[in-house]
Write an enzyme that holds these catalytic residues in place. Structure first.
Site, PDB file in Angstrom:
ATOM      1  N   HIS A  54      33.527 -51.110  29.309  1.00 38.64           N
ATOM      2  CA  HIS A  54      32.301 -51.858  29.036  1.00 38.64           C
ATOM      3  C   HIS A  54      32.520 -52.711  27.791  1.00 38.64           C
ATOM      4  CE1 HIS A  54      31.538 -47.898  26.872  1.00 38.64           C
ATOM      5  NE2 HIS A  54      31.493 -48.774  25.895  1.00 38.64           N
TER       6      HIS A  54
HETATM    7  C1  T46 Z   1      33.916 -47.102  22.971  1.00 36.84           C
HETATM    8  C2  T46 Z   1      34.374 -45.714  23.168  1.00 36.84           C
HETATM    9  C3  T46 Z   1      35.459 -45.350  22.240  1.00 36.84           C
HETATM   10  C4  T46 Z   1      24.654 -41.593  23.477  1.00 36.84           C
HETATM   11  O1  T46 Z   1      23.629 -41.015  23.893  1.00 36.84           O
HETATM   12  N1  T46 Z   1      24.771 -41.921  22.149  1.00 36.84           N
HETATM   13  C5  T46 Z   1      25.868 -42.541  21.639  1.00 36.84           C
HETATM   14  O2  T46 Z   1      25.923 -42.821  20.422  1.00 36.84           O
HETATM   15  C6  T46 Z   1      26.945 -42.874  22.535  1.00 36.84           C
HETATM   16  C7  T46 Z   1      28.190 -43.582  22.040  1.00 36.84           C
HETATM   17  C8  T46 Z   1      26.809 -42.538  23.862  1.00 36.84           C
HETATM   18  N2  T46 Z   1      25.687 -41.898  24.322  1.00 36.84           N
HETATM   19  C9  T46 Z   1      25.615 -41.532  25.740  1.00 36.84           C
HETATM   20  C10 T46 Z   1      25.511 -42.743  26.676  1.00 36.84           C
HETATM   21  C11 T46 Z   1      26.223 -42.297  27.929  1.00 36.84           C
HETATM   22  O3  T46 Z   1      25.297 -41.604  28.758  1.00 36.84           O
HETATM   23  O4  T46 Z   1      26.809 -40.859  26.126  1.00 36.84           O
HETATM   24  C12 T46 Z   1      27.249 -41.271  27.425  1.00 36.84           C
HETATM   25  C13 T46 Z   1      28.652 -41.835  27.364  1.00 36.84           C
HETATM   26  O5  T46 Z   1      28.622 -42.987  26.504  1.00 36.84           O
HETATM   27  P1  T46 Z   1      29.620 -44.231  26.639  1.00 36.84           P
HETATM   28  O6  T46 Z   1      29.582 -44.773  28.004  1.00 36.84           O
HETATM   29  O7  T46 Z   1      29.333 -45.151  25.514  1.00 36.84           O
HETATM   30  O8  T46 Z   1      31.014 -43.489  26.405  1.00 36.84           O
HETATM   31  P2  T46 Z   1      32.486 -44.035  26.272  1.00 36.84           P
HETATM   32  O9  T46 Z   1      33.276 -42.917  25.692  1.00 36.84           O
HETATM   33  O10 T46 Z   1      32.967 -44.578  27.548  1.00 36.84           O
HETATM   34  O11 T46 Z   1      32.452 -45.232  25.224  1.00 36.84           O
HETATM   35  C14 T46 Z   1      32.194 -45.024  23.845  1.00 36.84           C
HETATM   36  C15 T46 Z   1      31.620 -46.307  23.225  1.00 36.84           C
HETATM   37  O12 T46 Z   1      30.397 -46.663  23.793  1.00 36.84           O
HETATM   38  C16 T46 Z   1      32.568 -47.437  23.405  1.00 36.84           C
HETATM   39  O13 T46 Z   1      32.085 -48.588  22.799  1.00 36.84           O
HETATM   40  O14 T46 Z   1      34.669 -47.970  22.606  1.00 36.84           O
HETATM   41  O15 T46 Z   1      33.351 -44.742  23.084  1.00 36.84           O
END
Ligand code: T46
Length: 138
Positions: A54
């Site tokens: 993303h």
């Molecule tokens: C990136 C990599 C390294 C929350 O509720 N709070 C938060 O602060 C975050 C970051 C996520 N969430 C929830 C949202 C989703 O339901 O946790 C779930 C997974 O989140 P996300 O899709 O963001 O996870 P990653 O690991 O794919 O990505 C994250 C960062 O968003 C991204 O920018 O670079 O970690």
């Protein structure tokens, strides 16, 4: 303003090493080019997983491999760059509007993220075609 992958860079952090171990610190706005509002970390990542896939419209981030290793590929819509993260005394600054894929996590890898704002799902772009369209029209 169209963002470029060239704005994203590895930043070396201070490292204080003595016979009893090493210490690294990060100071708000001094070592990284934004104020930090949120810290989160990825851990217990099963082998073969991919995280990310993303972009963020406005968020600035700084990623550090606190333990183990992983790869990050960044894509600004025109160019791509890859980084190997495997030390806790440097991190990768990621500016807004970068599509990212995190892959090749070693066993026990921990990825810490410093972010410029609170969590906001509406700020994500999770569809690659939408990202390309937005990047090319910015
Ligand atoms: C990136 C990599 C390294 C929350 O509720 N709070 C938060 O602060 C975050 C970051 C996520 N969430 C929830 C949202 C989703 O339901 O946790 C779930 C997974 O989140 P996300 O899709 O963001 O996870 P990653 O690991 O794919 O990505 C994250 C960062 O968003 C991204 O920018 O670079 O970690």
């Amino acid at each position: 303003m169209k963002r470029s992958v060239d704005e994203c860079k590895i930043i070396d952090l201070p490292r204080i090493t003595d016979p009893y171990g090493s210490l690294t610190f990060i100071e708000n706005s001094r070592h990284i080019p934004f104020d930090v509002k949120r810290i989160y970390y990825l851990y217990d990542i099963p082998g073969g997983s991919m995280r990310g896939s993303h972009a963020h419209r406005h968020l600035h981030q700084f990623l550090v491999a606190m333990s183990g290793s992983f790869d990050i590929e960044l894509d600004d819509g025109s160019s791509k760059k890859s980084f190997r993260m495997n030390r806790s005394y440097y991190g990768l600054y990621i500016c807004p509007m970068m599509w990212r894929n995190l892959t090749d996590f070693s066993s026990g890898a921990v990825c810490m993220v410093l972010a410029s704002d609170y969590y906001d799902e509406s700020e994500y772009i999770r569809d690659y075609d939408t990202f390309m369209e937005t990047a090319q029209n910015s």
